[in-house]
Design a protein around this motif. Structure first.
Motif, mmCIF file in Angstrom:
data_model
loop_
_atom_site.group_PDB
_atom_site.id
_atom_site.type_symbol
_atom_site.label_atom_id
_atom_site.label_comp_id
_atom_site.label_asym_id
_atom_site.label_seq_id
_atom_site.Cartn_x
_atom_site.Cartn_y
_atom_site.Cartn_z
ATOM 1 N N ASP A 85 0.679 -1.300 -0.155
ATOM 2 C CA ASP A 85 0.134 -0.217 0.148
ATOM 3 C C ASP A 85 1.346 1.248 -0.070
ATOM 4 O OD1 ASP A 85 -1.857 2.108 0.115
ATOM 5 O OD2 ASP A 85 -2.781 0.993 1.836
ATOM 6 N N TYR A 86 0.864 2.104 -1.516
ATOM 7 C CA TYR A 86 1.714 2.727 -1.216
ATOM 8 C C TYR A 86 1.630 4.340 -0.385
ATOM 9 C CZ TYR A 86 3.666 6.915 -3.972
ATOM 10 O OH TYR A 86 4.495 8.716 -3.772
ATOM 11 N N ASN A 87 0.727 4.270 0.310
ATOM 12 C CA ASN A 87 0.597 5.304 1.126
ATOM 13 C C ASN A 87 1.020 4.456 3.239
ATOM 14 O OD1 ASN A 87 -0.782 7.480 -0.520
ATOM 15 N ND2 ASN A 87 -1.972 6.244 -1.054
ATOM 16 N N ARG A 88 0.964 3.420 2.899
ATOM 17 C CA ARG A 88 1.452 2.889 4.077
ATOM 18 C C ARG A 88 2.799 1.854 4.057
ATOM 19 N NH1 ARG A 88 -3.755 2.145 7.256
ATOM 20 N NH2 ARG A 88 -5.232 2.552 5.891
ATOM 21 N N HIS A 89 2.589 1.991 3.417
ATOM 22 C CA HIS A 89 4.158 1.205 3.864
ATOM 23 C C HIS A 89 5.235 0.592 2.383
ATOM 24 C CE1 HIS A 89 7.177 -1.661 6.245
ATOM 25 N NE2 HIS A 89 7.529 -2.532 5.149
ATOM 26 N N ILE A 147 10.222 3.466 3.685
ATOM 27 C CA ILE A 147 9.080 4.499 3.691
ATOM 28 C C ILE A 147 7.185 3.874 4.372
ATOM 29 C CG2 ILE A 147 7.819 6.600 2.627
ATOM 30 C CD1 ILE A 147 10.600 5.667 0.115
ATOM 31 N N GLU A 148 7.593 4.764 5.878
ATOM 32 C CA GLU A 148 6.233 4.314 6.621
ATOM 33 C C GLU A 148 5.204 5.656 6.338
ATOM 34 O OE1 GLU A 148 6.657 0.560 8.919
ATOM 35 O OE2 GLU A 148 8.015 1.954 9.221
ATOM 36 N N ALA A 149 3.578 4.852 6.921
ATOM 37 C CA ALA A 149 3.119 6.045 6.779
ATOM 38 C C ALA A 149 3.574 7.556 7.600
ATOM 39 C CB ALA A 149 1.501 6.329 7.500
ATOM 40 N N PRO A 199 4.052 -11.522 -15.331
ATOM 41 C CA PRO A 199 2.469 -12.701 -15.909
ATOM 42 C C PRO A 199 2.351 -10.966 -17.039
ATOM 43 C CG PRO A 199 3.052 -12.153 -13.543
ATOM 44 C CD PRO A 199 3.757 -11.917 -13.853
ATOM 45 N N HIS A 200 2.181 -11.646 -18.177
ATOM 46 C CA HIS A 200 1.351 -10.776 -19.609
ATOM 47 C C HIS A 200 -0.246 -10.115 -19.173
ATOM 48 C CE1 HIS A 200 0.041 -9.801 -23.551
ATOM 49 N NE2 HIS A 200 -1.197 -10.305 -22.923
ATOM 50 N N GLY A 201 -0.233 -9.203 -19.048
ATOM 51 C CA GLY A 201 -0.876 -8.028 -18.944
ATOM 52 C C GLY A 201 -0.978 -7.509 -17.555
ATOM 53 N N LEU A 202 -0.299 -7.587 -16.553
ATOM 54 C CA LEU A 202 0.068 -7.271 -15.223
ATOM 55 C C LEU A 202 -0.539 -6.101 -14.800
ATOM 56 C CD1 LEU A 202 0.113 -8.288 -12.300
ATOM 57 C CD2 LEU A 202 2.526 -8.246 -12.588
ATOM 58 N N ARG A 203 -1.597 -5.617 -14.017
ATOM 59 C CA ARG A 203 -1.783 -4.500 -13.452
ATOM 60 C C ARG A 203 -1.973 -4.160 -12.447
ATOM 61 N NH1 ARG A 203 -4.441 -0.501 -16.425
ATOM 62 N NH2 ARG A 203 -5.002 -1.612 -18.974
ATOM 63 N N LEU A 204 -1.048 -3.424 -11.204
ATOM 64 C CA LEU A 204 -0.999 -3.701 -10.610
ATOM 65 C C LEU A 204 -1.435 -2.099 -10.018
ATOM 66 C CD1 LEU A 204 3.093 -3.976 -10.654
ATOM 67 C CD2 LEU A 204 1.430 -6.036 -9.563
ATOM 68 N N ARG A 205 -1.989 -2.289 -8.703
ATOM 69 C CA ARG A 205 -2.659 -1.146 -7.844
ATOM 70 C C ARG A 205 -1.775 -0.856 -6.833
ATOM 71 N NH1 ARG A 205 -6.578 -5.806 -9.117
ATOM 72 N NH2 ARG A 205 -7.852 -4.314 -10.406
ATOM 73 N N ALA A 260 3.039 -6.834 6.767
ATOM 74 C CA ALA A 260 2.958 -8.336 6.524
ATOM 75 C C ALA A 260 1.220 -8.149 5.733
ATOM 76 C CB ALA A 260 1.656 -9.155 7.658
ATOM 77 N N PRO A 261 0.689 -8.498 4.146
ATOM 78 C CA PRO A 261 0.139 -8.822 3.009
ATOM 79 C C PRO A 261 -1.096 -9.562 3.964
ATOM 80 C CG PRO A 261 1.713 -11.055 2.263
ATOM 81 C CD PRO A 261 2.213 -10.352 3.999
#
Length: 235
Positions: free
Chosen positions: A55-59, A81-83, A129-135, A184-185
Motif C-alpha cells: 500500500d503505497y500510502n502506508r509502507h 518509507i512508512e505512513a 505475468p502478461h498484462g499484469l496491472r498493479l494497484r 504483512a499482506p
C-alpha cells in the motif's frame, strides 16, 4: 489528487533518495529503473533494484544493490518509507517524518552469490505475468536491473504463487539493515481488488495503477510521461 499524480510523474530518477520532494517527482521513473537502464552495460557493473509496495500510502521499502566487479560482493542501500510518523519530526528537519529510514550494508562475495542464486531460482530474471496491472493500494514486488550487461524487469504480485513461493524476501529480511519490520499482506481473499474511492483516499494519499510489461512499465515514465492512471478494468 491530480496534482499529486502529476508530481509523481515529473522527472527522471537518478537513483534512491530520502528527499521526500525528489522522491515524489521521480517515483514512476524509479519504479521503472530508468537510471539503471541508462547505465546498463556501460561499466561492467551489475545493479539490482527491489521494491516492495505494501500500500503505497502506508509502507514501501526499496533495496538498491550494486555489485563490485573487481572484488566481488555488493553494496546495498535500503530505504523504508512508512505512513508519516509525527514522533520522528525534529525541529532541525521538518521533513524528517517523510524521509523514512535509510541504511547501508556490504555483502560479501558469498552473500552476493547467494542473493543472485535466490533471484534466479525465484524467476526474477523472467518477464512478469502478461498484462499484469498493479494497484497502489496492493502488495507486490518490482525487481529490475542490469545483469551481465542485460536489462531485466519483473514483478511478483499478491496474491499469487509467484509472490507466496518467492524466497528472496526471507533473504532480505535476514540482511535488512534498517531495523524496520516488513508489512504483512492480508489474507488472499482480503487483498484489495480495486483502487480506493475518492472518499476512502480523502486523507491526502495518492492512488494509481501500473501496467507491467516484459521490459518495464507501459507508457512513458520520464519527464511528464503519460501515466497509467485510467479506471481499473471490471473484475
Amino acid at each position: 489528487m491530480a496534482a499529486s499524480l502529476l508530481a509523481l510523474a515529473g522527472c527522471t530518477s537518478a537513483g534512491p533518495t530520502d528527499n521526500p520532494a525528489a522522491r515524489k517527482l521521480t517515483w514512476f521513473s524509479y519504479l521503472n529503473g530508468d537510471d539503471l537502464r541508462t547505465s546498463c552495460g556501460k561499466d561492467g557493473t551489475d545493479r539490482f533494484r527491489l521494491i516492495f509496495n505494501a500500500d503505497y500510502n502506508r509502507h514501501v521499502r526499496t533495496y538498491d544493490v550494486v555489485g563490485d566487479p573487481e572484488r566481488g560482493g555488493a553494496a546495498v542501500e535500503a530505504h523504508v518509507i512508512e505512513a508519516t510518523d509525527l514522533a520522528r519530526i525534529t525541529p532541525a528537519d521538518p521533513f524528517s517524518a517523510a524521509r523514512g529510514r535509510k541504511a547501508t550494508l556490504q555483502l560479501s562475495a558469498a552473500q552476493y552469490d547467494s542473493f543472485i542464486g535466490r533471484l534466479r531460482e525465484d524467476g526474477a530474471f523472467d518477464p512478469p505475468p502478461h498484462g499484469l496491472r498493479l494497484r497502489s493500494n496492493g502488495f507486490y514486488w518490482l525487481i529490475s536491473g542490469c545483469r551481465s550487461g542485460q536489462w531485466f524487469f519483473t514483478a511478483f504480485p499478491y496474491p499469487s504463487n509467484r509472490f507466496i513461493d518467492a524466497g528472496f524476501p526471507d533473504l532480505l529480511r535476514g540482511i535488512d539493515p534498517t531495523g524496520a519490520a516488513f508489512a504483512a499482506p492480508p489474507e488472499p481473499e482480503e487483498a484489495p481488488r480495486d483502487l480506493p474511492s475518492s472518499g476512502q483516499s480523502a486523507d491526502g494519499g495518492v492512488v494509481f495503477e501500473l501496467q507491467a510489461g516484459p521490459h518495464g512499465l507501459a507508457g512513458r515514465t520520464g519527464p511528464f510521461g503519460a501515466l497509467l492512471l485510467s479506471t481499473l478494468p471490471e473484475n
